[in-house]
Enzyme design. Structure first.
Site, PDB file in Angstrom:
ATOM      1  N   GLN A 101       0.832  -1.202   0.000  1.00 38.80           N
ATOM      2  CA  GLN A 101       0.000   0.000   0.000  1.00 38.80           C
ATOM      3  C   GLN A 101       0.870   1.257   0.000  1.00 38.80           C
ATOM      4  OE1 GLN A 101      -2.268   1.937   3.335  1.00 38.80           O
ATOM      5  NE2 GLN A 101      -4.039   1.165   2.200  1.00 38.80           N
ATOM      6  N   GLU A 165     -10.368   7.256   3.308  1.00 34.53           N
ATOM      7  CA  GLU A 165     -10.168   7.499   4.750  1.00 34.53           C
ATOM      8  C   GLU A 165      -9.713   8.926   5.062  1.00 34.53           C
ATOM      9  OE1 GLU A 165     -10.515   4.430   3.899  1.00 34.53           O
ATOM     10  OE2 GLU A 165     -11.382   3.528   5.676  1.00 34.53           O
ATOM     11  N   TYR A 167      -7.302  10.595   3.575  1.00 31.45           N
ATOM     12  CA  TYR A 167      -5.881  10.847   3.321  1.00 31.45           C
ATOM     13  C   TYR A 167      -5.712  11.744   2.083  1.00 31.45           C
ATOM     14  CZ  TYR A 167      -4.597   7.427   6.902  1.00 31.45           C
ATOM     15  OH  TYR A 167      -4.430   6.756   8.090  1.00 31.45           O
ATOM     16  N   ARG A 215      -7.971   2.355  -3.712  1.00 30.40           N
ATOM     17  CA  ARG A 215      -8.884   2.336  -2.546  1.00 30.40           C
ATOM     18  C   ARG A 215      -9.693   3.617  -2.575  1.00 30.40           C
ATOM     19  NH1 ARG A 215      -7.703   0.602   3.084  1.00 30.40           N
ATOM     20  NH2 ARG A 215      -9.685   0.864   4.172  1.00 30.40           N
ATOM     21  N   HIS A 253     -11.021   9.597   8.675  1.00 33.21           N
ATOM     22  CA  HIS A 253     -10.628   9.381  10.074  1.00 33.21           C
ATOM     23  C   HIS A 253     -11.248  10.421  11.007  1.00 33.21           C
ATOM     24  CE1 HIS A 253      -8.271   5.920   9.502  1.00 33.21           C
ATOM     25  NE2 HIS A 253      -7.258   6.496   8.879  1.00 33.21           N
ATOM     26  N   GLU A 254     -11.545  11.590  10.493  1.00 30.87           N
ATOM     27  CA  GLU A 254     -12.116  12.626  11.367  1.00 30.87           C
ATOM     28  C   GLU A 254     -13.642  12.497  11.498  1.00 30.87           C
ATOM     29  OE1 GLU A 254     -10.447  15.180   8.345  1.00 30.87           O
ATOM     30  OE2 GLU A 254     -12.166  16.512   8.494  1.00 30.87           O
ATOM     31  N   ALA A 255     -14.248  11.539  10.795  1.00 25.98           N
ATOM     32  CA  ALA A 255     -15.705  11.363  10.869  1.00 25.98           C
ATOM     33  C   ALA A 255     -16.114  11.007  12.289  1.00 25.98           C
ATOM     34  CB  ALA A 255     -16.151  10.268   9.903  1.00 25.98           C
ATOM     35  N   ARG A 289     -16.274  -4.581   8.907  1.00 27.39           N
ATOM     36  CA  ARG A 289     -17.068  -5.452   9.797  1.00 27.39           C
ATOM     37  C   ARG A 289     -17.507  -6.752   9.108  1.00 27.39           C
ATOM     38  NH1 ARG A 289     -17.646  -7.032  13.421  1.00 27.39           N
ATOM     39  NH2 ARG A 289     -19.517  -6.537  14.648  1.00 27.39           N
ATOM     40  N   CYS A 338     -12.772  -5.380  18.748  1.00 27.83           N
ATOM     41  CA  CYS A 338     -12.635  -4.556  19.968  1.00 27.83           C
ATOM     42  C   CYS A 338     -11.618  -3.440  19.802  1.00 27.83           C
ATOM     43  CB  CYS A 338     -12.226  -5.452  21.127  1.00 27.83           C
ATOM     44  SG  CYS A 338     -10.596  -6.229  20.884  1.00 27.83           S
ATOM     45  N   GLN A 340      -8.756  -3.329  20.818  1.00 25.97           N
ATOM     46  CA  GLN A 340      -7.954  -3.118  22.015  1.00 25.97           C
ATOM     47  C   GLN A 340      -6.464  -3.374  21.833  1.00 25.97           C
ATOM     48  OE1 GLN A 340     -11.245  -4.895  24.746  1.00 25.97           O
ATOM     49  NE2 GLN A 340      -9.550  -4.391  26.068  1.00 25.97           N
ATOM     50  N   ASP A 404     -14.077 -24.954  36.923  1.00 26.73           N
ATOM     51  CA  ASP A 404     -14.706 -23.680  37.266  1.00 26.73           C
ATOM     52  C   ASP A 404     -15.918 -23.960  38.135  1.00 26.73           C
ATOM     53  OD1 ASP A 404     -14.577 -20.604  35.668  1.00 26.73           O
ATOM     54  OD2 ASP A 404     -16.089 -21.046  37.203  1.00 26.73           O
ATOM     55  N   GLN A 412     -15.922 -13.524  32.986  1.00 24.16           N
ATOM     56  CA  GLN A 412     -16.463 -12.170  32.766  1.00 24.16           C
ATOM     57  C   GLN A 412     -16.913 -11.936  31.321  1.00 24.16           C
ATOM     58  OE1 GLN A 412     -15.806  -9.096  35.015  1.00 24.16           O
ATOM     59  NE2 GLN A 412     -15.206 -10.354  36.734  1.00 24.16           N
ATOM     60  N   LYS A 422     -21.889  -5.554  22.012  1.00 26.47           N
ATOM     61  CA  LYS A 422     -20.746  -6.428  22.312  1.00 26.47           C
ATOM     62  C   LYS A 422     -21.087  -7.887  21.987  1.00 26.47           C
ATOM     63  CE  LYS A 422     -17.932  -3.823  25.389  1.00 26.47           C
ATOM     64  NZ  LYS A 422     -17.091  -3.841  26.561  1.00 26.47           N
TER      65      LYS A 422
HETATM   66  P1  NAP Z   1     -12.205   0.138  36.482  1.00 25.75           P
HETATM   67  O1  NAP Z   1     -11.985   0.442  35.060  1.00 25.75           O
HETATM   68  O2  NAP Z   1     -11.035   0.032  37.402  1.00 25.75           O
HETATM   69  O3  NAP Z   1     -13.223   1.221  37.034  1.00 25.75           O
HETATM   70  C1  NAP Z   1     -13.628   1.228  38.339  1.00 25.75           C
HETATM   71  C2  NAP Z   1     -14.483   2.468  38.590  1.00 25.75           C
HETATM   72  O4  NAP Z   1     -14.850   2.443  39.947  1.00 25.75           O
HETATM   73  C3  NAP Z   1     -13.773   3.750  38.335  1.00 25.75           C
HETATM   74  O5  NAP Z   1     -14.677   4.622  37.696  1.00 25.75           O
HETATM   75  C4  NAP Z   1     -13.419   4.266  39.725  1.00 25.75           C
HETATM   76  O6  NAP Z   1     -13.531   5.668  39.628  1.00 25.75           O
HETATM   77  C5  NAP Z   1     -14.478   3.654  40.595  1.00 25.75           C
HETATM   78  N1  NAP Z   1     -13.998   3.282  41.929  1.00 25.75           N
HETATM   79  C6  NAP Z   1     -12.832   2.697  42.286  1.00 25.75           C
HETATM   80  N2  NAP Z   1     -12.784   2.496  43.608  1.00 25.75           N
HETATM   81  C7  NAP Z   1     -13.932   2.954  44.113  1.00 25.75           C
HETATM   82  C8  NAP Z   1     -14.462   3.026  45.434  1.00 25.75           C
HETATM   83  N3  NAP Z   1     -13.789   2.568  46.483  1.00 25.75           N
HETATM   84  N4  NAP Z   1     -15.672   3.587  45.591  1.00 25.75           N
HETATM   85  C9  NAP Z   1     -16.369   4.053  44.551  1.00 25.75           C
HETATM   86  N5  NAP Z   1     -15.921   4.004  43.278  1.00 25.75           N
HETATM   87  C10 NAP Z   1     -14.706   3.457  43.067  1.00 25.75           C
HETATM   88  O7  NAP Z   1     -12.972  -1.233  36.656  1.00 25.75           O
HETATM   89  P2  NAP Z   1     -14.207  -1.821  35.861  1.00 25.75           P
HETATM   90  O8  NAP Z   1     -15.060  -0.793  35.264  1.00 25.75           O
HETATM   91  O9  NAP Z   1     -14.787  -2.789  36.806  1.00 25.75           O
HETATM   92  O10 NAP Z   1     -13.519  -2.602  34.696  1.00 25.75           O
HETATM   93  C11 NAP Z   1     -12.625  -3.661  34.988  1.00 25.75           C
HETATM   94  C12 NAP Z   1     -11.656  -3.849  33.833  1.00 25.75           C
HETATM   95  O11 NAP Z   1     -12.326  -4.335  32.702  1.00 25.75           O
HETATM   96  C13 NAP Z   1     -10.991  -2.548  33.437  1.00 25.75           C
HETATM   97  O12 NAP Z   1      -9.648  -2.748  33.155  1.00 25.75           O
HETATM   98  C14 NAP Z   1     -11.705  -2.176  32.185  1.00 25.75           C
HETATM   99  O13 NAP Z   1     -10.883  -1.424  31.319  1.00 25.75           O
HETATM  100  C15 NAP Z   1     -12.043  -3.525  31.610  1.00 25.75           C
HETATM  101  N6  NAP Z   1     -13.209  -3.368  30.750  1.00 25.75           N
HETATM  102  C16 NAP Z   1     -12.986  -2.931  29.515  1.00 25.75           C
HETATM  103  C17 NAP Z   1     -14.050  -2.715  28.703  1.00 25.75           C
HETATM  104  C18 NAP Z   1     -13.833  -2.257  27.299  1.00 25.75           C
HETATM  105  O14 NAP Z   1     -14.768  -1.922  26.628  1.00 25.75           O
HETATM  106  N7  NAP Z   1     -12.632  -2.246  26.789  1.00 25.75           N
HETATM  107  C19 NAP Z   1     -15.323  -2.924  29.135  1.00 25.75           C
HETATM  108  C20 NAP Z   1     -15.525  -3.383  30.426  1.00 25.75           C
HETATM  109  C21 NAP Z   1     -14.444  -3.575  31.236  1.00 25.75           C
HETATM  110  P3  NAP Z   1     -13.216   6.669  40.816  1.00 25.75           P
HETATM  111  O15 NAP Z   1     -12.096   6.045  41.601  1.00 25.75           O
HETATM  112  O16 NAP Z   1     -12.882   7.949  40.133  1.00 25.75           O
HETATM  113  O17 NAP Z   1     -14.487   6.756  41.565  1.00 25.75           O
HETATM  114 FE1  SF4 Z   2      -9.940  -8.014  16.350  1.00 25.16          FE
HETATM  115 FE2  SF4 Z   2      -7.892  -8.717  17.821  1.00 25.16          FE
HETATM  116 FE3  SF4 Z   2      -8.066  -6.193  16.976  1.00 25.16          FE
HETATM  117 FE4  SF4 Z   2      -9.747  -7.077  18.844  1.00 25.16          FE
HETATM  118  S1  SF4 Z   2      -7.530  -6.855  19.029  1.00 25.16           S
HETATM  119  S2  SF4 Z   2     -10.246  -5.926  16.985  1.00 25.16           S
HETATM  120  S3  SF4 Z   2     -10.029  -9.194  18.243  1.00 25.16           S
HETATM  121  S4  SF4 Z   2      -7.807  -8.013  15.719  1.00 25.16           S
END
Ligand code: NAP
Ligand code: SF4
Length: 675
Positions: A101, A165, A167, A215, A253-255, A289, A338, A340, A404, A412, A422
C-alpha cells in the site's frame, strides 16, 4: 459442512489469478518500523500459508512529507528494497501474493512538513498543511510512480493506492479540503485529476502485468463529502486510467460515526459497494465489519462485491482461509472488533497484536512449540486467562484439566456479551468451547475446587479472577442497591431511574445495557444508521443523513458517576472511548465526576463535590448499581501456598487493577508457552 462457493472461487485478473476472493486488508502494525525483516516476513508468510488470496501491506509512504508520522516506513533506498524483498520472497515461497500500500497522509501526517490541496487544518491533527503549488503536485505524482516502480523491484505483486479514509488523495476530491481554483480544484473533474493521473502514470510505469488497486472512499461521512455520482465518476476514471481492482474505503478518520468498532453491525457498509457493482468492469472489493466466512459468503452471494476485504480477522487467525476451506470454520479464532490490541496499540505507539491471539505480530517470539515433556496441568478458572492457558498448553501436547465453579465457561466474557454492541463476545466464548472439545481438555464445571484436590498435578494454574470491590458506602446493603454482576449476570430487575457508581469500562457497559430496552442497534442496521445519522450518499453529500442522528429514546434515566474529576470515559480505549461517550450522550445519560458518595437511602444516592464535600445533592433514583472495580480472588492461591503446593497465579487473581481480557489472554498464552 458449509461450503463457501463464492468466497473460495478464484478471481482471474487477466495476467494473474487470485486463488480466492479474500483480501487481507492493509493494517499498520508497526512491524516495518522495527527493521526486523525476518519478523515482518514471518507475519505475512504465516497469513500466506493460511491461504488468503491477496494481502496488502501496511501503508508505505511515497516520500517523507507523506509519511503518517516522521520516520514512517517507505521504499526510499536500495536497502529498503532489499529488505522488502525478504518479505515478498517469503510470501511467494508460501504460495501467497502481496501488494504494497502506498499511503500519503496529506494533512493527516503528524508533522509540520505535511502538505495538502489547501491549507485547511484537520480537526484531528495539530499541524496545518502547506498548500502544494504546481511543482509540488508534480513531485507528489512522481513520488507515487517511483514508489510503484520500487514496489515492483522489491517483488510485490502489486500496489494499493490509498485514496480513501480522508488521506491525501481524498483531500483533493472534496471541497471540504480542496479550495483551489487551478486545474486541481474547482469542478469535480479537476478535483479528481490528481487521483486519476497517479493511477495513469503508475500503470504506464509498470506495464500491464502488475496489480494496481485503487482504494476509493464510497461514503466520506464528513460534511461536503463526495456524492455517489462523484464516486461512480471517479471509479470509472480510475478504471480507464489502469486500475485492476477497486477497494472500498469507509469514512474519513475525522468522521464522528463509527465504521469498524464492534458496535457497528456486521457488513454495515456493503450496501454502498453494491451500488457501484455494474458501473465498472474491474473487480470491486467490499470491506468493514466482515469477520466470519458466513458474512463474507453472504455479501458476495448477494452481489455486494466481487471480493471481500478483512484485515483484523487475520490478526485473530492467520489460518482463516484454510480453516474455511477445510470445513473448520468453527475453529477460526474470531476477531471481536474490539480494537484493544490492534488499533489502540497503533495509535498508542505500541506494536499491534490481537486480544484474541497474542501471537499476532509476535510470531517469531511467542512460539507454541510441541512439548517434549508432556505434563498434567490443572487450570482453575475458565475465564479468558484460564481458557487461553488451557488451550495453548493442550495445543503444545500437555494433558489439561480445567475447573470452574460456574456452570458455564467464559467468566467475565459472559457479562460482556449481554451488553448491546458487544455481541461478538458470543462468538469468542463459542470458539473457546469448540477448542476445548477439539483438544480433549477435561472440563469440570459447577465444581468447587479445594487446595487438596490439586495435589499430584505437574503444574497448577490459578485463574480464579476477581471479586467486586466493597465500596463501603453507607446504605449499600439496602434493597435498592445491586452490583453489576446482579444486573448483567443475574438479570435482577432495575428501576426506571438509575445511578451507576463507577465509570470504568464496566460502568459504561452497564449504562449502555440499561438505556436499551433489550434490543441492540448493532443487530439492526436500519436502527443503527438512524442512531448515528448515516444516510445514502446518493441523496446527501458524504452520506450524512439530512435529518442528522435520530437516536431512540433511552429506556431508563441513567446517571453515571465517578470520584475523579477528570472527564468520564477518559481511560477507555483510544479508538473506541469516544464512541461509548457519544452513545451515552445520545441516550441523555448524565455524567458526573469529582463526587463523594455520602450515603444511599430510599430516596436515592446522596453525593457531595470536591475535597470540602460541598454542594450536597440527592440523585433521586430507584436503583443504585455498583460498578466500582474489583479485587483479586486469591483464596485458592493462598490456600495452596499455605500447603506448600507451587502454582502459577494469572489474570485477575494475579492483579485486578485495569484487568481486561487482553492482559488475561496474553498472560495465559505466555505462561502456556513456557510450561
Ligand atoms: P475500572 O476500570 O477500574 O473502574 C472502576 C471504577 O470504579 C472507576 O470509575 C473508579 O472511579 C471507581 N472506583 C474505584 N474504587 C472505588 C471506590 N472505592 N468507591 C467508589 N468508586 C470506586 O474497573 P471496571 O469498570 O470494573 O472494569 C474492569 C476492567 O475491565 C478494566 O480494566 C476495564 O478497562 C475492563 N473493561 C474494559 C471494557 C472495554 O470496553 N474495553 C469494558 C468493560 C471492562 P473513581 O475512583 O474515580 O471513583
Ligand atoms: Fe480483532 Fe484482535 Fe483487533 Fe480485537 S484486538 S479488533 S479481536 S484483531
Amino acid at each position: 459442512m458449509t461450503t463457501y462457493p463464492h468466497l473460495l472461487a478464484p478471481l482471474d485478473l487477466g495476467h494473474t489469478i487470485l486463488k480466492n476472493r479474500v483480501l487481507m486488508g492493509s493494517m499498520h502494525t508497526g512491524l516495518e518500523e522495527t527493521k526486523d525483516w525476518n519478523r515482518v516476513a514471518e507475519f505475512y508468510a504465516a497469513r500466506a500459508r493460511g491461504g488468503v488470496g491477496l494481502m496488502v501491506t501496511g501503508g508505505m509512504a511515497p516520500n517523507r512529507e507523506g509519511g503518517v508520522f516522521p520516520g514512517a516506513a517507505g521504499l526510499f533506498t536500495a536497502d529498503d528494497i532489499a529488505n522488502h524483498t525478504i518479505v515478498t520472497d517469503r510470501v511467494h515461497a508460501a504460495g501467497g501474493k502481496i501488494a504494497m500500500q502506498i499511503l500519503h497522509a496529506g494533512r493527516y501526517a503528524y508533522s509540520p512538513e505535511c502538505v495538502s490541496a489547501s491549507a485547511v487544518k484537520s480537526p484531528i491533527s495539530p499541524f496545518p498543511p502547506k498548500a502544494l503549488d504546481e511543482d509540488g503536485i508534480q513531485k507528489q505524482i512522481a513520488d507515487f510512480v517511483t514508489a510503484t516502480v520500487r514496489a515492483r523491484e522489491a517483488g510485490y505483486d502489486g500496489v494499493e493506492i490509498m485514496g480513501s479514509e480522508g488521506y491525501f488523495l481524498n483531500q483533493f476530491l472534496v471541497t471540504h479540503t480542496n479550495k483551489r481554483d487551478d486545474e486541481w480544484g474547482g469542478s469535480y473533474e479537476n478535483r479528481m485529476r490528481l487521483a486519476v493521473e497517479i493511477v495513469r502514470q503508475c500503470r504506464a510505469a509498470v506495464g500491464g502485468d502488475f496489480i494496481i488497486i485503487y482504494r476509493l472512499s464510497m461514503i466520506d461521512l464528513v460534511p461536503d463529502g463526495s456524492t455517489f455520482d462523484e464516486v461512480v465518476q471517479l471509479a470509472v476514471a480510475v478504471e480507464a486510467a489502469g486500475a485492476s481492482i477497486i477497494n472500498t474505503g469507509i469514512g474519513w478518520h475525522e468522521a464522528r460515526i463509527p465504521t469498524i468498532a464492534t458496535s457497528v453491525p456486521r457488513a454495515a457498509f456493503s450496501w454502498i459497494t453494491k451500488k457501484l457493482m455494474g458501473k465498472v468492469s474491474i473487480p470491486i472489493i467490499t470491506s468493514n465489519r466482515i469477520n466470519t466466512p458466513d458474512v463474507g459468503e453472504d455479501v458476495l452471494a448477494t452481489g455486494c462485491a466481487d471480493m471481500v476485504s478483512m484485515a483484523r480477522p487475520f490478526l485473530a487467525d492467520a489460518e482463516f482461509v484454510n480453516k474455511t476451506a477445510n470445513g473448520q470454520a468453527d475453529k477460526i479464532a474470531p476477531c471481536i472488533a474490539c480494537n484493544q490490541a490492534c488499533l489502540d496499540h497503533t495509535f498508542g505507539g505500541k506494536m499491534t497484536t490481537c486480544l484474541v491471539n497474542p501471537r499476532a505480530c509476535f510470531e517469531t517470539e511467542l512460539a507454541l512449540e510441541p512439548t517434549t515433556k508432556p505434563k498434567t496441568i490443572a487450570v482453575v478458572g475458565a475465564g479468558p486467562a484460564g481458557l487461553s492457558t488451557a488451550i495453548a498448553a493442550a495445543e503444545r501436547g500437555h494433558q489439561v484439566s480445567l475447573f470452574d465453579r460456574a456452570d458455564q465457561i467464559g467468566g467475565q466474557l459472559n457479562m460482556a456479551r449481554v451488553v448491546p454492541g458487544k455481541e461478538e463476545f458470543h462468538g469468542l466464548v463459542e470458539w473457546y468451547r469448540t477448542m476445548l472439545a477439539d483438544l480433549d481438555i477435561a472440563v469440570h464445571l459447577g465444581c468447587e475446587i479445594a487446595a487438596d484436590d490439586l495435589d499430584g498435578y505437574d503444574e497448577v494454574v490459578i485463574a480464579t479472577g476477581v471479586l467486586p470491590r466493597d465500596v463501603g458506602i453507607s446504605g449499600q446493603d439496602g434493597p435498592n442497591v445491586v452490583s453489576y454482576i446482579d444486573v448483567l449476570r443475574h438479570k435482577v430487575p432495575v428501576g426506571k431511574r438509575v445511578a451507576i457508581v463507577g465509570a470504568g469500562g464496566i460502568g459504561f457497559d452497564v449504562a449502555e445495557f440499561l438505556v436499551e430496552d433489550g434490543s441492540s442497534p448493532a443487530l439492526d442496521l436500519a436502527a443503527w444508521k438512524a442512531e448515528w445519522g448515516v444516510g445514502d450518499p446518493s441523496l446527501t453529500r458524504g452520506g450524512l443523513a439530512e435529518q442528522g442522528a435520530q437516536p431512540a429514546a433511552p429506556a431508563r434515566q441513567v446517571t453515571l458517576l465517578q470520584r475523579k474529576s477528570e472527564r468520564l470515559g477518559k481511560r477507555l480505549g483510544k479508538t473506541t472511548g469516544w464512541i461509548h461517550r457519544a452513545t451515552l450522550k445520545m441516550k441523555q445519560v448524565e455524567m458526573i465526576g469529582g463526587v463523594n458518595y455520602e450515603r444511599i437511602d430510599a430516596d436515592g444516592l446522596h453525593i457531595s463535590y470536591g475535597e470540602a464535600r460541598e454542594n450536597p445533592r440527592l440523585i433521586e433514583v430507584d436503583t443504585v448499581v455498583l460498578c466500582a472495580g474489583q479485587v483479586s480472588e486469591r483464596s485458592l492461591a493462598d490456600a495452596l501456598e499455605a500447603k506448600g503446593i507451587p502454582c502459577h497465579v494469572i489474570g485477575g487473581a494475579d492483579f485486578a487493577g485495569e484487568l481486561d481480557a487482553k492482559r488475561a489472554i496474553d498472560q495465559g498464552t505466555r505462561l502456556a508457552a513456557s510450561l
